[in-house]
Design an enzyme around this catalytic site. Structure first.
Site, PDB file in Angstrom:
ATOM      1  N   VAL A   1       0.831  -1.204   0.000  1.00 64.55           N
ATOM      2  CA  VAL A   1       0.000   0.000   0.000  1.00 64.55           C
ATOM      3  C   VAL A   1       0.870   1.261   0.000  1.00 64.55           C
ATOM      4  O   VAL A   1       0.542   2.254  -0.650  1.00 64.55           O
ATOM      5  CB  VAL A   1      -0.966   0.002   1.211  1.00 64.55           C
ATOM      6  CG1 VAL A   1      -1.757   1.304   1.284  1.00 64.55           C
ATOM      7  CG2 VAL A   1      -1.910  -1.196   1.143  1.00 64.55           C
ATOM      8  N   CYS A   2       1.995   1.213   0.689  1.00 66.12           N
ATOM      9  CA  CYS A   2       2.856   2.388   0.862  1.00 66.12           C
ATOM     10  C   CYS A   2       3.243   3.077  -0.448  1.00 66.12           C
ATOM     11  O   CYS A   2       3.141   4.300  -0.545  1.00 66.12           O
ATOM     12  CB  CYS A   2       4.094   2.021   1.672  1.00 66.12           C
ATOM     13  SG  CYS A   2       3.709   1.339   3.296  1.00 66.12           S
ATOM     14  N   PRO A   3       3.670   2.355  -1.488  1.00 66.82           N
ATOM     15  CA  PRO A   3       4.063   3.069  -2.698  1.00 66.82           C
ATOM     16  C   PRO A   3       2.896   3.795  -3.363  1.00 66.82           C
ATOM     17  O   PRO A   3       3.094   4.849  -3.973  1.00 66.82           O
ATOM     18  CB  PRO A   3       4.639   1.995  -3.611  1.00 66.82           C
ATOM     19  CG  PRO A   3       4.290   0.688  -3.008  1.00 66.82           C
ATOM     20  CD  PRO A   3       3.969   0.929  -1.567  1.00 66.82           C
TER      21      PRO A   3
END
Length: 187
Positions: free
Chosen positions: A46-48
Site C-alpha cells: 500500500v505504501c508506494p
C-alpha cells in the site's frame, strides 16, 4: 489522549531527497506548515501507492507553504534504494525521513512496538511545531492526498481567521461559520 496542540519534540534524523542524504531537524520544521506522513515500511504494498499520490500533489502542498515529510522506520539508505528501484517512488521529491531509532514514531505515538514499524499516520503540524490535524489508519487502508490537502487548507484558514470555522466538506472559497449562540442546533 488527543495529540491536537501537542508540540513535537526536538529531533534530528537522516533523510533522502533529490539524490542526496541530509539531516532534517525540528528547526527545519518551525516557521512553516508540515505534513508528517508515517507509513510501515519501504518495499511494501500500500505504501508506494500513498507516496506516489503525495508525490503527484507535492507541488500543491509546496505552493501552500507546506513541506511533506514521509517517515518510516527504515534507514535513509533503504529509502535511496527504494527510490532508485521503484517507478512510483522515483517520483518522490519530498524528504523521506529515516526513523530507525523510532524517535519520531514514538513522539507521534504511531510506533507498533512489537513490530518496530509505524502505523499509517498523517499529521499536519503548524509553523509553531504543534499538531493541528492527525489521522491514523489500519495497515491495509491507504490515505488520500487530496483529502490531506483539504485538511491542510482548513487548518491554515482557521489559523488565519480564528473567529471562523470550516464545516464538513469545506473547500477554499466556500462559506465558513462564525460560532455563536444563534448557530447552536440550527444547522
Amino acid at each position: 489522549m488527543s495529540l491536537i496542540g501537542k508540540e513535537i519534540a526536538d529531533f534530528s534524523v537522516q533523510a533522502y531527497q533529490n539524490n542526496e542524504f541530509r539531516t532534517v531537524s525540528k528547526d527545519d520544521v518551525l516557521g512553516k506548515w508540515s505534513l508528517f506522513f508515517f507509513y510501515p515500511a519501504d518495499f511494501t504494498f500500500v505504501c508506494p501507492t500513498e507516496l506516489e499520490d503525495l508525490a503527484n500533489k507535492y507541488a500543491e502542498f509546496s505552493a501552500a507553504g507546506c513541506e511533506v515529510y514521509s517517515v518510516s522506520t527504515d534507514t535513509h539508505f533503504t529509502h535511496k534504494a527504494w527510490h532508485e528501484t521503484s517507478e512510483r517512488i522515483g517520483k518522490v521529491a519530498y524528504p523521506m525521513l529515516a526513523d530507525p531509532t523510532h524517535a519520531l514514531s514514538r513522539d507521534f505515538e504511531v510506533l507498533i512496538e512489537e513490530n518496530g514499524l509505524a502505523e499509517r499516520g498523517a499529521f499536519i503540524v503548524d509553523p509553531q511545531g504543534k499538531i493541528q490535524v492527525y489521522q491514523v489508519n489500519a495497515g491495509g487502508i491507504g490515505r488520500n492526498a487530496d483529502e490531506l490537502f483539504r485538511l491542510l487548507q482548513a487548518a491554515q484558514f482557521v489559523a488565519e481567521h480564528g473567529d471562523e470555522v470550516c464545516p464538513a466538506k469545506w473547500q477554499p472559497g466556500a462559506e465558513t461559520l462564525k460560532p455563536s449562540l444563534d448557530l447552536v442546533g440550527q444547522l
